[in-house]
Design a protein around this motif. Structure first.
Motif, mmCIF file in Angstrom:
data_model
loop_
_atom_site.group_PDB
_atom_site.id
_atom_site.type_symbol
_atom_site.label_atom_id
_atom_site.label_comp_id
_atom_site.label_asym_id
_atom_site.label_seq_id
_atom_site.Cartn_x
_atom_site.Cartn_y
_atom_site.Cartn_z
ATOM 1 N N LYS A 159 0.867 -1.217 0.092
ATOM 2 C CA LYS A 159 -0.141 0.018 0.021
ATOM 3 C C LYS A 159 0.908 1.516 -0.081
ATOM 4 O O LYS A 159 0.240 2.177 -0.723
ATOM 5 N N GLU A 160 1.834 1.193 0.832
ATOM 6 C CA GLU A 160 2.671 2.509 0.713
ATOM 7 C C GLU A 160 3.456 2.831 -0.499
ATOM 8 O O GLU A 160 3.264 4.097 -0.905
ATOM 9 N N ARG A 161 3.778 1.962 -1.299
ATOM 10 C CA ARG A 161 4.430 2.218 -2.310
ATOM 11 C C ARG A 161 3.436 2.469 -3.502
ATOM 12 O O ARG A 161 3.634 3.517 -4.413
ATOM 13 N N ILE A 162 2.324 1.570 -3.615
ATOM 14 C CA ILE A 162 1.317 2.382 -4.420
ATOM 15 C C ILE A 162 1.014 3.572 -4.265
ATOM 16 O O ILE A 162 0.676 4.481 -5.087
ATOM 17 N N MET A 163 0.762 4.405 -2.887
ATOM 18 C CA MET A 163 0.362 5.492 -2.753
ATOM 19 C C MET A 163 1.383 6.489 -3.170
ATOM 20 O O MET A 163 0.996 7.610 -3.788
ATOM 21 N N VAL A 238 -4.047 8.386 7.599
ATOM 22 C CA VAL A 238 -4.057 7.103 6.580
ATOM 23 C C VAL A 238 -2.228 6.626 7.083
ATOM 24 O O VAL A 238 -1.176 7.225 6.474
ATOM 25 N N ASP A 239 -2.359 5.432 7.793
ATOM 26 C CA ASP A 239 -1.268 4.604 8.234
ATOM 27 C C ASP A 239 -1.153 3.487 7.464
ATOM 28 O O ASP A 239 -1.805 2.702 7.116
ATOM 29 N N PHE A 240 0.348 3.307 7.152
ATOM 30 C CA PHE A 240 0.777 2.138 6.253
ATOM 31 C C PHE A 240 1.339 1.240 7.036
ATOM 32 O O PHE A 240 2.184 1.275 7.880
#
Length: 240
Positions: A159-163, A238-240
């Motif tokens: 998720k973090e890299r996608i964001m 929004v926490d990853f």
């Protein structure tokens, strides 16, 4: 006569085996290539995307020149308000889903069946897969590849890299791509210093960034901004 028929059947069988073998080779190559693409871009900044190429080519053919405002910055150099704003506006379940929001897909299909205006149901993951790896337009082939790449980036990137890629590659204004470019062009600041209100304005324009301008918001965009700010307060960080 029997010999001729036998020879033709034997030749056809050999041809079909060769076709099958080469088809298998091509499919294997494409799968390996796509996985390598995703693995490399997990670590390498995405400086130029098919979306930018498509828009630049269109500009060259229609205007004779092309513009592209884009500057990659890591996620920790982007205001934490912006992930909250785009999640509130575009994809409420981003952190929890596996790349697809099946409830929204079903809802969009039901609305279309009732004759209502077609609307998108793509998640942030799907939009990222489309913008970074594929061409624009609507077709079953592209949608199928979009789903395939969505699964890959969910599994390999997280998720973090996608964001991070989404906020750096998505179109946020006319010839403007990514958080840093829109912050500089529309608000005369950096992505790290964007306020909650400015992030909500940016998110409000995302359905059509060529039509709507976060620097000069219309009354409609101001209303959307207010709704997004309200949702941002409800969903929290929004926490990853």
């Amino acid at each position: 006569m029997v010999q001729i028929l036998f020879h033709e059947e034997f030749s056809l069988d050999r041809v079909m085996k060769k076709v099958f073998k080469w088809t298998l080779y091509v499919i294997t190559f494409l799968v390996v290539f796509s996985i390598l693409q995703v693995v490399i871009l997990k670590f390498v900044p995405v400086y130029y995307t098919p979306l930018m190429v498509s828009n630049n080519l269109n500009q060259l053919f229609t205007k004779g020149s092309a513009e592209c405002e884009h500057k990659w910055v890591p996620l920790d150099k982007i205001s934490k308000n912006l992930p909250r704003a785009v999640v509130a506006s575009e994809d409420n379940l981003f952190i929890d889903h596996s790349g697809f929001d099946f409830k929204q897909i079903e809802k969009a299909r039901d609305e279309a069946d009732k004759g209502k205006r077609l609307r998108g149901a793509s998640t942030i993951s799907q939009q990222t897969a489309k913008n970074v790896f594929l061409w624009q337009g609507r077709s079953f082939i592209r949608k199928g590849l979009e789903a395939y790449y969505t699964v890959l980036i969910e599994l390999i990137w997280g998720k973090e890299r996608i964001m991070e890629v989404y906020l750096n590659s998505i179109e946020m204004g006319e010839n403007i791509y990514g958080a840093e470019a829109v912050a500089q062009q529309h608000f005369k600041t950096s992505a790290s210093k964007l306020t909650a209100s400015q992030c909500a304005l940016i998110a409000a324009t995302l359905p059509n960034p060529k039509k709507f301008n976060s620097a000069k918001p219309s009354p409609y965009i101001q209303k959307r901004k207010a709704k997004i700010l309200n949702l941002m307060g409800k969903i929290g960080p929004v926490d990853f």
